[in-house]
Design a protein around this motif. Structure first.
Motif, PDB file in Angstrom:
ATOM      1  N   HIS A 182       0.843  -1.202   0.000  1.00 39.87           N
ATOM      2  CA  HIS A 182       0.000   0.000   0.000  1.00 39.87           C
ATOM      3  C   HIS A 182       0.873   1.244   0.000  1.00 39.87           C
ATOM      4  O   HIS A 182       1.700   1.423   0.895  1.00 39.87           O
ATOM      5  N   ASN A 183       0.683   2.073  -1.000  1.00 40.75           N
ATOM      6  CA  ASN A 183       1.408   3.339  -1.116  1.00 40.75           C
ATOM      7  C   ASN A 183       2.917   3.178  -0.970  1.00 40.75           C
ATOM      8  O   ASN A 183       3.576   3.916  -0.231  1.00 40.75           O
ATOM      9  N   HIS A 212       2.394  -3.944  -9.303  1.00 37.99           N
ATOM     10  CA  HIS A 212       2.141  -2.499  -9.212  1.00 37.99           C
ATOM     11  C   HIS A 212       3.227  -1.720  -9.950  1.00 37.99           C
ATOM     12  O   HIS A 212       2.948  -0.721 -10.616  1.00 37.99           O
ATOM     13  N   GLN A 227      -4.283   2.797  -5.507  1.00 33.37           N
ATOM     14  CA  GLN A 227      -3.830   3.443  -4.277  1.00 33.37           C
ATOM     15  C   GLN A 227      -4.405   2.770  -3.031  1.00 33.37           C
ATOM     16  O   GLN A 227      -4.066   3.154  -1.918  1.00 33.37           O
TER      17      GLN A 227
END
Length: 187
Positions: A17-18, A83, A93
């Motif tokens: 995540h991020n 990703h 995101q």
């Protein structure tokens, strides 16, 4: 037996995540609405189209106070690689949760045991951790983020208005129904 109105089982996982690897557990779901979107595997064909569609609508989910979680039986490392290499997945995101032990896929009853992959399962979870919507598609059938948003809005509406129900094709601001004896046979 259906999973609708059952409590999400305890779990611990790691998500990409991020740009970071982050822990995710059932405790993270408490106090907010969540959507779990299971898909078969990274680096496949229908999956990136669905996850990109969700990515394009992610801000709308966030405005509703909803966190989206993409989940497959891949590892969080594989999620990062996907990703970093896919233009469609590069837009994501929201957390991509790794489930290499298939614990989540089993808990949500979407695991294809002989393949070690998940079916396309969609779950809307309320702030108390109760599953309010369950949809499971064959893996060749992609989902639609707009329709999921509509259903999330309906779930949130009836949670806030427990004496009302949302009819077919209900959209936010549309008319609802108040079930009663007087309404029987008049629709």
């Amino acid at each position: 037996m259906s999973l609708v109105n059952t409590q999400v089982k305890p779990f611990k996982a790691t998500a990409y995540h991020n740009g970071k690897f982050v822990p995710v557990s059932d405790a993270d779901l408490k106090g907010k609405w969540s959507v779990f979107v299971f898909y078969p595997a990274d680096f496949t064909f229908v999956c990136p189209t669905e996850l990109e569609d969700l990515a394009n609508k992610y801000e709308e989910f966030k405005k509703l106070g909803v966190e989206v979680y993409g989940v497959s039986t891949d590892t969080h490392f594989t999620h990062k690689a996907w990703h970093d290499t896919s233009p469609a997945i590069g837009k994501v995101q929201y957390p991509l949760v790794g489930d290499p032990t298939a614990t989540l896929a089993r808990n949500f009853e979407v695991l294809i045991e002989e393949e070690g992959l998940a079916l396309r399962g969609t779950f809307v979870i309320n702030p108390e951790g109760l599953i309010k919507l369950v949809e499971v598609n064959d893996n060749g059938i992609g989902r639609n983020a707009d329709e999921l948003l509509r259903k999330v809005r309906a779930a949130q509406y009836i949670a806030a208005h427990p004496n009302e129900v949302c009819p077919a094709k209900w959209e936010e601001g549309g008319e609802t129904l108040k079930p009663s004896l007087d309404l029987v046979g008049k629709i």
